[in-house]
Design a protein around this motif. Structure first.
Motif, PDB file in Angstrom:
ATOM      1  N   SER A  75      24.699   5.037  -5.330  1.00 41.98           N
ATOM      2  CA  SER A  75      24.378   5.333  -6.723  1.00 41.98           C
ATOM      3  C   SER A  75      23.265   4.429  -7.211  1.00 41.98           C
ATOM      4  O   SER A  75      23.017   3.356  -6.650  1.00 41.98           O
ATOM      5  N   ARG A  91      34.519   6.906  -7.732  1.00 39.22           N
ATOM      6  CA  ARG A  91      33.665   6.205  -8.687  1.00 39.22           C
ATOM      7  C   ARG A  91      33.884   4.690  -8.645  1.00 39.22           C
ATOM      8  O   ARG A  91      33.124   3.943  -9.253  1.00 39.22           O
ATOM      9  N   SER A 101      28.628   4.925 -13.675  1.00 41.86           N
ATOM     10  CA  SER A 101      28.586   6.330 -13.299  1.00 41.86           C
ATOM     11  C   SER A 101      28.178   7.238 -14.455  1.00 41.86           C
ATOM     12  O   SER A 101      28.608   7.052 -15.596  1.00 41.86           O
ATOM     13  N   ALA A 146      29.693   4.990  -7.557  1.00 38.86           N
ATOM     14  CA  ALA A 146      30.015   5.510  -6.231  1.00 38.86           C
ATOM     15  C   ALA A 146      29.297   4.685  -5.168  1.00 38.86           C
ATOM     16  O   ALA A 146      28.459   3.831  -5.476  1.00 38.86           O
ATOM     17  N   GLU A 157      31.577   1.539 -13.251  1.00 37.64           N
ATOM     18  CA  GLU A 157      31.971   2.514 -12.233  1.00 37.64           C
ATOM     19  C   GLU A 157      30.727   2.895 -11.443  1.00 37.64           C
ATOM     20  O   GLU A 157      29.667   3.116 -12.033  1.00 37.64           O
TER      21      GLU A 157
END
Length: 381
Positions: A241, A268, A127, A238, A236
């Protein structure tokens, strides 16, 4: 950590390098089309001469733009001024694992420590809006993997990427970029990029110098990250993504995919938890990665891709153009739904060389869409 088979290949001459750069910078020529052109015509120079005719036969609405020699020389000079070079797919310094992937860029702009390009590497992504714990874990992981002899590959983005790069500066890190090497993104990582290329790290890009990254350029950057590493760790991510796109690329390339579990309450972690449900390797420390990758070490059989050592080809050896009837059969077999090229060959009962040449014509005319897995479809009029 050496892969045991790095630095194989044949160096391009400067004449070839200019021709390769002109070809890949010409309209409608991507990595797959580049490879097919070289395979059909033997050299980039011959392919450049054939582009107008191929495009016309494919039904192009206007003349195809071909990058000039002056354009290529200007970009080479710009690279030189920035301390970078262009490395061809069959040359010794081209990343060995990336060379074996479908659609690998024929030329990479590279700046920094070229030796690291052939070290065994692991990708770490995640992320941009990383949590404190996520960034800390990414840094710990990168530091431990680096200490074990692995290069760490990431995308120079905010958050997890930044943490992974910083933690592996001393041991070796590779930054894959979505824009030109002179157009780092995000701006706050300009200094970090300088540290990477000035030390034991490396920056790579398939995009032209001066190219500012756009949203559609980042998936191409993600393919570089996935292709250069023996495995990919997602820290991480989502549910929707770019990190999950990178993980998909890695799986397609036959790489091991690792994911760090997270709280079901943290958005996340939704993407990483889904990866674990789909079979990604649970990762709670560097040992999980090291143990899984250890059996995969050994000589990587990196063959030079066709076109690195260009043979001389005279006009009598060039493939004859398909006739109008064969071309019409192939076009009528195509539609908006992606299909395998082997299916087209079976359906039309035409020689494979004829089918591939017509697809090249359509591609250069902007009438063909290439999809992952080698699928093709007719572009809408």
């Amino acid at each position: 950590m050496s892969d045991g088979a790095g630095r194989q290949g044949i160096a391009l001459s400067e004449k070839q390098r200019i021709a390769w750069l002109r070809l890949i910078r010409s309209d409608n020529v991507g990595p797959v089309t580049f490879r097919d052109l070289i395979n059909h015509f033997g050299t980039a120079e011959t392919a450049l001469e054939m582009l107008p005719e191929l495009s016309r036969r494919g039904g192009a609405a206007r003349a195809i733009r071909i990058a000039s020699r002056a354009d290529a020389e200007r970009e080479l000079e710009l690279a030189h001024r920035h301390g970078a070079i262009f490395v061809g797919i069959g040359e010794p310094d081209y990343p060995a694992l990336l060379r074996k992937t479908d659609g690998a860029p024929p030329l990479l702009a590279m700046k920094g420590n070229l030796r690291i390009a052939n070290d065994v590497a692991v990708g770490i992504v995640g992320s941009r809006n990383a949590s404190i714990v996520g960034a800390k874990f990414a840094g710990m992981l990168a530091r431990d993997l680096g200490a074990a002899g692995y290069a760490v590959v990431s995308g120079l983005a905010r958050g997890i990427d930044t943490a992974a790069h910083r933690a592996s500066l001393a041991t070796g890190t590779i930054a894959a970029m979505a824009g030109g090497l002179d157009q780092p993104y995000p701006p706050e990582n300009v200094a970090l990029l300088g540290e990477i290329t000035a030390g034991s790290g490396l920056a790579v890009s398939e995009m032209p110098f001066g190219w500012e990254p756009r949203a559609r350029d980042f998936p191409r950057r993600n393919r570089l990250i996935a292709g250069m590493g023996l495995g990919l760790v997602v820290v991480e991510a989502a549910s929707r993504s770019g990190s999950l796109i990178t993980a998909r690329n890695a799986a397609d390339f036959g790489r091991l995919v690792f994911a760090v579990p997270g709280s079901p309450l943290d958005p996340r972690a939704h993407g990483t938890n889904d990866l674990l449900k789909d079979g990604a390797i649970v990762t709670t420390n560097a040992s999980d990665v090291l143990e899984a990758l250890a059996p995969l070490h050994g000589p990587t059989q990196c063959q030079s891709v066709s076109g690195a050592d260009e043979p001389s080809v005279d006009d009598s050896e060039l493939p004859l153009p398909p006739n109008d009837g064969d071309r019409a059969r192939i076009v009528s077999a195509l539609g908006p739904t992606p299909v395998e090229i082997d299916e087209i060959i079976r359906h039309t009962e035409l020689p494979a060389a004829t089918v591939y040449l017509v697809l090249l014509e359509l591609d250069l005319a902007g009438r063909l869409h290439r999809h992952s897995g080698g699928l093709v479809a007719l572009a809408p009029d």
